[in-house]
Enzyme design. Sequence first.
Site, mmCIF file in Angstrom:
data_model
loop_
_atom_site.group_PDB
_atom_site.id
_atom_site.type_symbol
_atom_site.label_atom_id
_atom_site.label_comp_id
_atom_site.label_asym_id
_atom_site.label_seq_id
_atom_site.Cartn_x
_atom_site.Cartn_y
_atom_site.Cartn_z
ATOM 1 N N LYS A 56 0.804 -1.221 0.000
ATOM 2 C CA LYS A 56 0.000 0.000 0.000
ATOM 3 C C LYS A 56 0.840 1.275 0.000
ATOM 4 O O LYS A 56 0.364 2.341 -0.419
ATOM 5 C CB LYS A 56 -0.933 0.004 1.209
ATOM 6 C CG LYS A 56 -2.058 -1.019 1.152
ATOM 7 C CD LYS A 56 -3.143 -0.597 0.189
ATOM 8 C CE LYS A 56 -4.386 -1.454 0.334
ATOM 9 N NZ LYS A 56 -5.480 -0.998 -0.567
ATOM 10 N N SER A 308 1.792 -9.900 -0.198
ATOM 11 C CA SER A 308 1.465 -8.472 -0.212
ATOM 12 C C SER A 308 1.600 -7.763 1.118
ATOM 13 O O SER A 308 1.684 -6.539 1.151
ATOM 14 C CB SER A 308 0.033 -8.281 -0.728
ATOM 15 O OG SER A 308 -0.868 -9.047 0.061
#
Length: 333
Positions: A56, A308
């Site tokens: 992110k 991730s």
Amino acid sequence: MTRSLPVSLRDIILASERISGRVRQTPIVRSDALSERVGAAVYLKLEHQQITGSFKLRGATNAVLSLSAAQKARGVVAASTGNHGRALAYAAKAEGSSATICMSRLVPENKVAEIRRLGANVRIIGRSQDDAQVEVDRLVQDDGMIAVPPFDDARVIAGQGSLGLEIFKDCPEAATVLVPLSGGGLAAGVAAALKAINPGIRLIGLTMERGAAMKASLDAGHPVAVEEEESLADSLGGGIGLDNRLTFSMCRDLLDDVVLLSEPEIAAGMHHAYCMEREVVEGAGAVGIAALLAGKIDVTGPVVAILSGRNVDMEQHRSVINGATASTGKDTA
């Protein structure tokens, strides 16, 4: 590709250049255990080693750096399931701006605490990301803050797409890329980058069975609302927005398939990551490994699985390693 995309390869290259030096270029490593398991080369993109513990930071940094000085002075605001909030808090602080993060009560406390530690103002609203988004909209309207959406934003998508450029640079032979799928910012950005370079590459989105909003929306042919449920892959929770402008259409046009994973399968992915790869990843970060272990991917060539994020509550992680298969921490006994 014949269809014009709202985020182009050029946008992604410019974003990659803009955020260079502010985010890590994370490594790709071969997994011997998974390669032997599936009979083809499997590589892991270690994005969980990013500065704030997830991909992110790429999109949040690109979005903040795209703002004018006057906009930064007004402060940024976003709804988040945790990782985007942490990334935006970090990116805003680095640029001398302030951040307000709105989250639902389903967000794990470890993620809330880390966002507060980074100096952001935290607001806990309702039991869904849609509830939190209502507060974001109010702060934009009443206080003039600048919204930085967690996924449905061209600046954010382009930033996430920089990860796709790194995958091609380090593993140009990849035939399939496994990407965690929630609101679609990561999947849209990575797919836009890789499909523009190699139209024949396969992009497969991976998400949990519980409350998979993008999968439900793709099946319906338009954005739909789903009830959020607790999951080991909590970062993949939340809706895509009934007024979704970008990620729904990009995922529809670019993803070759979407695979759903059960809680035991996600737990198995986390367990393998820790015991075989020596990596601590959260449930959302383990879905690529989980899908390979479950035999849900048709492997026809080299595969890259994106790990991730790592921002897991360590008590939860410990319970999973000891046999738990659900977000409640209950084991199979």
